[in-house]
Scaffold this motif. Structure first.
Motif, short mmCIF file in Angstrom:
data_model
loop_
_atom_site.label_atom_id
_atom_site.label_comp_id
_atom_site.label_asym_id
_atom_site.label_seq_id
_atom_site.Cartn_x
_atom_site.Cartn_y
_atom_site.Cartn_z
N VAL A 31 0.82 -1.22 0.00
CA VAL A 31 0.00 0.00 0.00
C VAL A 31 0.86 1.27 0.00
O VAL A 31 0.65 2.15 -0.84
CB VAL A 31 -1.03 -0.03 1.16
N CYS A 34 2.18 1.96 -3.40
CA CYS A 34 1.22 1.92 -4.50
C CYS A 34 1.21 3.24 -5.29
O CYS A 34 1.14 4.32 -4.72
CB CYS A 34 -0.17 1.63 -3.95
N THR A 35 1.25 3.09 -6.60
CA THR A 35 1.12 4.26 -7.49
C THR A 35 0.06 3.96 -8.55
O THR A 35 0.13 4.46 -9.68
CB THR A 35 2.47 4.58 -8.18
N ALA A 36 -0.91 3.13 -8.18
CA ALA A 36 -1.88 2.65 -9.17
C ALA A 36 -2.81 3.75 -9.68
O ALA A 36 -3.34 3.65 -10.78
CB ALA A 36 -2.70 1.51 -8.58
N CYS A 37 -3.03 4.79 -8.88
CA CYS A 37 -3.83 5.90 -9.38
C CYS A 37 -3.11 7.21 -9.08
O CYS A 37 -2.14 7.24 -8.32
CB CYS A 37 -5.25 5.90 -8.77
N LEU A 39 -3.63 9.64 -7.24
CA LEU A 39 -3.63 10.23 -5.89
C LEU A 39 -2.29 10.07 -5.18
O LEU A 39 -2.01 10.77 -4.22
CB LEU A 39 -4.75 9.61 -5.05
N ARG A 43 -0.06 12.71 -2.03
CA ARG A 43 -0.16 12.25 -0.64
C ARG A 43 1.10 12.58 0.16
O ARG A 43 2.20 12.62 -0.39
CB ARG A 43 -0.40 10.73 -0.61
N LEU A 104 -10.36 4.47 -0.02
CA LEU A 104 -9.13 5.00 -0.62
C LEU A 104 -8.06 5.15 0.45
O LEU A 104 -8.34 5.59 1.56
CB LEU A 104 -9.37 6.38 -1.24
N LYS A 105 -6.85 4.83 0.08
CA LYS A 105 -5.73 4.92 1.04
C LYS A 105 -4.95 6.24 0.90
O LYS A 105 -4.06 6.51 1.69
CB LYS A 105 -4.76 3.75 0.84
N CYS A 106 -5.25 7.01 -0.14
CA CYS A 106 -4.58 8.30 -0.32
C CYS A 106 -5.63 9.41 -0.36
O CYS A 106 -6.76 9.20 -0.82
CB CYS A 106 -3.79 8.34 -1.62
N LYS A 121 -9.18 1.28 -8.59
CA LYS A 121 -7.77 0.92 -8.40
C LYS A 121 -7.46 0.57 -6.95
O LYS A 121 -6.60 -0.25 -6.66
CB LYS A 121 -6.87 2.08 -8.83
N CYS A 122 -8.15 1.25 -6.01
CA CYS A 122 -7.78 1.08 -4.60
C CYS A 122 -8.56 -0.03 -3.90
O CYS A 122 -8.09 -0.58 -2.90
CB CYS A 122 -7.99 2.40 -3.85
N HIS A 125 -6.99 -3.28 -2.36
CA HIS A 125 -6.31 -3.22 -1.06
C HIS A 125 -7.31 -3.50 0.07
O HIS A 125 -7.03 -4.24 1.00
CB HIS A 125 -5.69 -1.84 -0.84
FE1 SF4 Z 1 -2.77 3.29 -4.72
FE2 SF4 Z 1 -5.09 3.61 -3.53
FE3 SF4 Z 1 -3.25 5.45 -3.23
FE4 SF4 Z 1 -4.47 5.19 -5.57
S1 SF4 Z 1 -5.45 5.81 -3.63
S2 SF4 Z 1 -2.26 5.39 -5.25
S3 SF4 Z 1 -4.81 2.97 -5.66
S4 SF4 Z 1 -3.12 3.33 -2.52
#
Ligand code: SF4
Length: 205
Positions: A31, A34-37, A39, A43, A104-106, A121-122, A125
């Motif tokens: 997590v 993560c750079t999947a989206c 956001l 952060r 969402l984690k970010c 995307k999130c 997780h």
């Molecule tokens: Fe990754 Fe989730 Fe952060 Fe997007 S919001 S970068 S999917 S952890």
């Protein structure tokens, strides 16, 4: 599988616990990296989730705000204090048989609503967290948590007051504490939801 069959129940259990610990460690590394989206660009840090990793209660919110982004913990600040008070009123404490996470984690910039692509995307997780915690009850707080976990676009008002299921786990929908701070009249409804959740868990021990 054949190797598993030769093991005593105690060893099989030990192996399962070890496998779970390994998955937690992997997820806690994945997590923050993560750079999947998009956001990830804004952060300060990811906000993974907090609490008892074997909790019966899993509370799911929306996304980190400014304070959460700064401190790395979900539900801090005024909304967090309200949530803690509501939990205390039904005999629960953050971290004791309770785990709290967000969809969402970010943090979305300017506390805007999560976008569908970010949620898509999130969510994996969160799905992994749920698989590892194996809660007995999920409380979805707010529209984004409810709609994401139930795969619906129905309103909070229409989803409240019923027992839904997420992967077989009872799920109750209620308002997000940040919403309650702006709409004090709905606090009593959220209180009803928490009592309903407690009764639901008691009926599904
Ligand atoms: Fe990754 Fe989730 Fe952060 Fe997007 S919001 S970068 S999917 S952890």
């Amino acid at each position: 599988m054949l190797a598993e069959m030769g093991l005593s129940p105690v060893w099989r259990l030990r192996r399962q616990v070890d496998a779970k610990e390994k998955r937690w460690i992997e997820l806690k590394k994945a997590v923050p990296a993560c750079t999947a989206c998009g956001l990830h660009k804004g952060r300060t840090q990811t906000v993974f989730g907090v609490g008892d990793e074997q909790a019966d209660w899993l509370l799911v919110g929306e996304a980190p705000g400014a304070e959460e982004d700064r401190l790395g913990e979900p539900f801090v600040g005024q909304a967090g204090r309200l949530l803690d008070n509501m939990l205390a009123a039904i005999g629960l404490r953050r971290g004791e048989n309770v785990y709290i996470a967000n969809v969402l984690k970010c943090r979305p910039p300017g506390n805007r609503n999560p976008e569908p692509g970010e949620v898509a995307k999130c969510t994996p997780h969160l799905v992994k967290q749920i698989e590892l915690i194996e809660p007995k009850l999920i409380v979805a707080m707010g529209r984004f948590a409810a709609q994401t976990l139930l795969g619906t676009d129905a309103t909070i008002a229409s989803l409240r007051g019923r027992v839904h299921r997420y992967a077989g786990v009872p799920l109750i929908v209620t308002y997000h504490p940040a919403y309650l701070l702006r709409n004090l009249a709905d606090k009593s409804k959220a209180w009803e939801d928490l009592l309903f959740a407690r009764n639901t868990l008691a009926a599904n021990p």
